[in-house]
Design a protein around this motif. Structure first.
Motif, PDB file in Angstrom:
ATOM      1  N   TYR A   1       0.936  -0.839  -0.033  1.00 36.57           N
ATOM      2  CA  TYR A   1      -0.033  -0.130  -0.239  1.00 36.57           C
ATOM      3  C   TYR A   1       1.152   1.490  -0.061  1.00 36.57           C
ATOM      4  CZ  TYR A   1      -3.238  -3.455   1.981  1.00 36.57           C
ATOM      5  OH  TYR A   1      -3.568  -4.593   2.054  1.00 36.57           O
ATOM      6  N   TRP A   2       0.281   2.599  -0.835  1.00 38.31           N
ATOM      7  CA  TRP A   2       1.153   3.478  -0.285  1.00 38.31           C
ATOM      8  C   TRP A   2      -0.110   4.384   0.388  1.00 38.31           C
ATOM      9  CZ3 TRP A   2       5.811   5.710  -0.233  1.00 38.31           C
ATOM     10  CH2 TRP A   2       6.536   4.521  -1.212  1.00 38.31           C
ATOM     11  N   TYR A   3       0.138   5.311   0.854  1.00 38.44           N
ATOM     12  CA  TYR A   3      -0.507   6.447   1.678  1.00 38.44           C
ATOM     13  C   TYR A   3       0.345   8.305   1.781  1.00 38.44           C
ATOM     14  CZ  TYR A   3      -2.827   2.548   4.053  1.00 38.44           C
ATOM     15  OH  TYR A   3      -4.371   1.769   4.304  1.00 38.44           O
ATOM     16  N   ARG A   4      -0.597   8.654   1.435  1.00 38.42           N
ATOM     17  CA  ARG A   4      -0.513   9.898   2.115  1.00 38.42           C
ATOM     18  C   ARG A   4      -1.079  10.427   3.330  1.00 38.42           C
ATOM     19  NH1 ARG A   4      -0.814  13.428  -3.361  1.00 38.42           N
ATOM     20  NH2 ARG A   4      -2.785  13.600  -2.827  1.00 38.42           N
ATOM     21  N   GLN A   5       0.263  11.444   3.914  1.00 36.24           N
ATOM     22  CA  GLN A   5      -0.096  12.099   5.320  1.00 36.24           C
ATOM     23  C   GLN A   5      -0.521  13.329   4.877  1.00 36.24           C
ATOM     24  OE1 GLN A   5       1.533  10.254   8.715  1.00 36.24           O
ATOM     25  NE2 GLN A   5       0.063  10.429  10.208  1.00 36.24           N
ATOM     26  N   ALA A   6      -0.763  14.638   5.024  1.00 39.23           N
ATOM     27  CA  ALA A   6      -0.817  15.673   5.510  1.00 39.23           C
ATOM     28  C   ALA A   6      -0.222  16.273   6.609  1.00 39.23           C
ATOM     29  CB  ALA A   6      -1.770  16.014   5.456  1.00 39.23           C
ATOM     30  N   ALA A   7       0.410  16.350   7.050  1.00 28.45           N
ATOM     31  CA  ALA A   7       0.927  17.612   8.914  1.00 28.45           C
ATOM     32  C   ALA A   7      -0.109  16.595   9.943  1.00 28.45           C
ATOM     33  CB  ALA A   7       1.489  18.437   9.197  1.00 28.45           C
TER      34      ALA A   7
ATOM     35  N   GLY B   1      -4.242  12.309   9.363  1.00 23.07           N
ATOM     36  CA  GLY B   1      -4.734  10.504   8.872  1.00 23.07           C
ATOM     37  C   GLY B   1      -4.257  10.112   7.686  1.00 23.07           C
ATOM     38  N   LEU B   2      -3.780   8.617   7.102  1.00 16.38           N
ATOM     39  CA  LEU B   2      -3.613   8.865   5.793  1.00 16.38           C
ATOM     40  C   LEU B   2      -4.683   8.399   4.995  1.00 16.38           C
ATOM     41  CD1 LEU B   2      -1.701   8.083   8.702  1.00 16.38           C
ATOM     42  CD2 LEU B   2      -0.967   6.032   7.062  1.00 16.38           C
ATOM     43  N   GLN B   3      -4.101   8.856   3.686  1.00 13.58           N
ATOM     44  CA  GLN B   3      -5.461   8.413   2.819  1.00 13.58           C
ATOM     45  C   GLN B   3      -4.116   7.425   1.966  1.00 13.58           C
ATOM     46  OE1 GLN B   3      -4.988  11.420  -0.379  1.00 13.58           O
ATOM     47  NE2 GLN B   3      -6.594  11.517  -0.742  1.00 13.58           N
ATOM     48  N   LEU B   4      -5.320   6.375   1.739  1.00 18.12           N
ATOM     49  CA  LEU B   4      -4.722   5.283   0.301  1.00 18.12           C
ATOM     50  C   LEU B   4      -4.457   5.600  -1.211  1.00 18.12           C
ATOM     51  CD1 LEU B   4      -4.306   2.182   0.435  1.00 18.12           C
ATOM     52  CD2 LEU B   4      -6.912   2.116  -0.069  1.00 18.12           C
ATOM     53  N   LEU B   5      -3.916   6.215  -1.243  1.00 19.43           N
ATOM     54  CA  LEU B   5      -3.642   6.383  -2.737  1.00 19.43           C
ATOM     55  C   LEU B   5      -3.701   4.952  -3.416  1.00 19.43           C
ATOM     56  CD1 LEU B   5      -0.277   8.099  -2.406  1.00 19.43           C
ATOM     57  CD2 LEU B   5      -2.481   9.541  -2.524  1.00 19.43           C
ATOM     58  N   PHE B   6      -2.240   3.806  -3.323  1.00 22.11           N
ATOM     59  CA  PHE B   6      -2.815   2.453  -4.366  1.00 22.11           C
ATOM     60  C   PHE B   6      -2.360   1.810  -3.314  1.00 22.11           C
ATOM     61  CE2 PHE B   6      -2.318   5.144  -8.254  1.00 22.11           C
ATOM     62  CZ  PHE B   6      -1.363   6.131  -8.117  1.00 22.11           C
ATOM     63  N   TYR B   7      -3.201   0.649  -4.168  1.00 21.29           N
ATOM     64  CA  TYR B   7      -2.497  -0.787  -3.411  1.00 21.29           C
ATOM     65  C   TYR B   7      -2.775  -1.480  -5.015  1.00 21.29           C
ATOM     66  CZ  TYR B   7      -7.420  -2.409  -3.455  1.00 21.29           C
ATOM     67  OH  TYR B   7      -8.881  -3.008  -4.067  1.00 21.29           O
ATOM     68  N   SER B   8      -1.799  -3.282  -3.993  1.00 17.40           N
ATOM     69  CA  SER B   8      -1.092  -3.598  -5.239  1.00 17.40           C
ATOM     70  C   SER B   8      -1.270  -5.317  -4.746  1.00 17.40           C
ATOM     71  CB  SER B   8       0.154  -4.059  -5.636  1.00 17.40           C
ATOM     72  OG  SER B   8       0.623  -4.928  -6.667  1.00 17.40           O
ATOM     73  N   VAL B   9      -2.254  -5.847  -5.161  1.00 19.15           N
ATOM     74  CA  VAL B   9      -2.456  -7.995  -5.031  1.00 19.15           C
ATOM     75  C   VAL B   9      -0.475  -8.303  -4.923  1.00 19.15           C
ATOM     76  CG1 VAL B   9      -4.006  -7.492  -4.027  1.00 19.15           C
ATOM     77  CG2 VAL B   9      -3.402  -8.459  -6.689  1.00 19.15           C
ATOM     78  N   GLY B  10       0.040  -7.725  -6.378  1.00 21.18           N
ATOM     79  CA  GLY B  10       1.043  -8.467  -6.409  1.00 21.18           C
ATOM     80  C   GLY B  10       1.399  -8.068  -7.740  1.00 21.18           C
ATOM     81  N   ILE B  11       2.459  -8.565  -8.631  1.00 16.83           N
ATOM     82  CA  ILE B  11       3.255  -8.043  -9.969  1.00 16.83           C
ATOM     83  C   ILE B  11       2.304  -7.301 -10.596  1.00 16.83           C
ATOM     84  CG2 ILE B  11       5.009  -9.029 -11.305  1.00 16.83           C
ATOM     85  CD1 ILE B  11       6.296 -10.410  -9.283  1.00 16.83           C
ATOM     86  N   GLY B  12       2.399  -6.320 -10.454  1.00 21.93           N
ATOM     87  CA  GLY B  12       1.688  -5.728 -12.240  1.00 21.93           C
ATOM     88  C   GLY B  12       0.422  -5.149 -11.609  1.00 21.93           C
ATOM     89  N   GLN B  13       0.186  -5.471 -10.846  1.00 24.48           N
ATOM     90  CA  GLN B  13      -1.543  -5.083 -10.135  1.00 24.48           C
ATOM     91  C   GLN B  13      -1.635  -3.799  -9.407  1.00 24.48           C
ATOM     92  OE1 GLN B  13      -3.434  -9.399  -8.893  1.00 24.48           O
ATOM     93  NE2 GLN B  13      -2.114 -10.541  -9.135  1.00 24.48           N
TER      94      GLN B  13
ATOM     95  N   ALA C   1       3.036   0.496   3.072  1.00 17.78           N
ATOM     96  CA  ALA C   1       2.770  -0.216   3.987  1.00 17.78           C
ATOM     97  C   ALA C   1       2.457  -1.806   3.676  1.00 17.78           C
ATOM     98  CB  ALA C   1       1.649  -0.010   4.671  1.00 17.78           C
ATOM     99  N   GLY C   2       2.819  -2.857   4.237  1.00 17.53           N
ATOM    100  CA  GLY C   2       2.824  -3.983   3.666  1.00 17.53           C
ATOM    101  C   GLY C   2       2.002  -5.186   4.820  1.00 17.53           C
ATOM    102  N   PRO C   3       2.377  -6.307   5.184  1.00 16.65           N
ATOM    103  CA  PRO C   3       0.992  -6.631   6.228  1.00 16.65           C
ATOM    104  C   PRO C   3       1.906  -7.319   7.180  1.00 16.65           C
ATOM    105  CG  PRO C   3       1.680  -8.201   4.274  1.00 16.65           C
ATOM    106  CD  PRO C   3       2.474  -7.167   3.799  1.00 16.65           C
TER     107      PRO C   3
END
Lengths: 107, 114
Positions: free
Chosen positions: B34-40, B43-55, B92-94
């Motif tokens: 997962y990629w999150y972005r956090q303003a100062a 909380g965290l805003q989820l930008l992207f997540y991936s369950v595997g290569i190329g996904q 982030a990861g599991p």
């Protein structure tokens, strides 16, 4: 997206006092997590609550999951300066996070 | 043990310049990432997540993109940065290497766009 509302936004207390922060939603959660984040670092998982009415204790921290699984609270007993940080709750759907409660414990 | 490395830790870039943030995971295989972005201080805003290569799944349409060229590598990119892209980016990861929804975070990359 499940919205999580945390309150209060900021909390400043003296060392030795108790504090409670809240995480609320209109949605039902299968589970809910609490994280603590220090400035400039990534959040660290504290606990996951799963069962409605569940209470979990982690040293001076007590976590409670509401009976309806729509809300949770974190209570810190005899707070210490080391408890200072941003406390975040998160739900499992798209791993959504609340805006957090910034806790400052003054020595 | 599981570790997540993010690089670079700090970055100052002009508006309109490209971006590449790298996240490398060790100690687990086939993790959801997962990629999150956090303003100062918020909380965290989820930008992207991936369950595997190329996904890649995008949560917020914007000028950012993500790629997963290898199982343990997750990259966040932009062709032209905006002022609003400034923030603290977290990979982030599991937790414990198991995809249960509990997350383990990297050290973060702080981006300032001027």
């Amino acid at each position: 997206t499940q919205l999580l509302e945390q309150s209060p936004q900021f909390l400043s207390i003296q060392e030795g006092e108790n504090l409670t922060v809240y995480c609320n939603s209109s949605s039902v959660f299968s589970s809910l997590q609490w994280y603590r984040q220090e400035p400039g670092e990534g959040p660290v998982l504290l606990v996951t609550v799963v069962t409605g009415g569940e209470v979990k204790k982690l040293k001076r921290l007590t976590f409670q999951f509401g009976d309806a699984r729509k809300d949770s609270s974190l209570h810190i007993t005899a707070a210490q300066p080391g408890d200072t940080g941003l406390y975040l709750c998160a739900g499992p759907i798209k791993l959504s996070f609340g805006a957090g409660t910034t806790v400052t414990v003054r020595a | 043990s599981q570790t997540i490395h993010q690089w670079p830790a700090t970055l100052v870039q002009p508006v309109g310049s490209p971006l590449s943030l790298e996240c490398t995971v060790e100690g687990t295989s086939n993790p959801n990432l997962y990629w999150y972005r956090q303003a100062a201080g918020r909380g965290l805003q989820l930008l992207f997540y991936s369950v595997g290569i190329g996904q890649i799944s995008s949560e917020v349409p914007q000028n950012l993109s993500a790629s997963r060229p290898q199982d343990r590598q997750f990259i966040l990119s932009s062709k032209k940065l905006l002022l609003s892209d400034s923030g603290f980016y977290l990979c982030a990861g599991p937790q414990g290497g198991i995809n249960t929804g509990e997350l383990f975070f990297g050290e973060g990359s702080r981006l300032t766009v001027l």
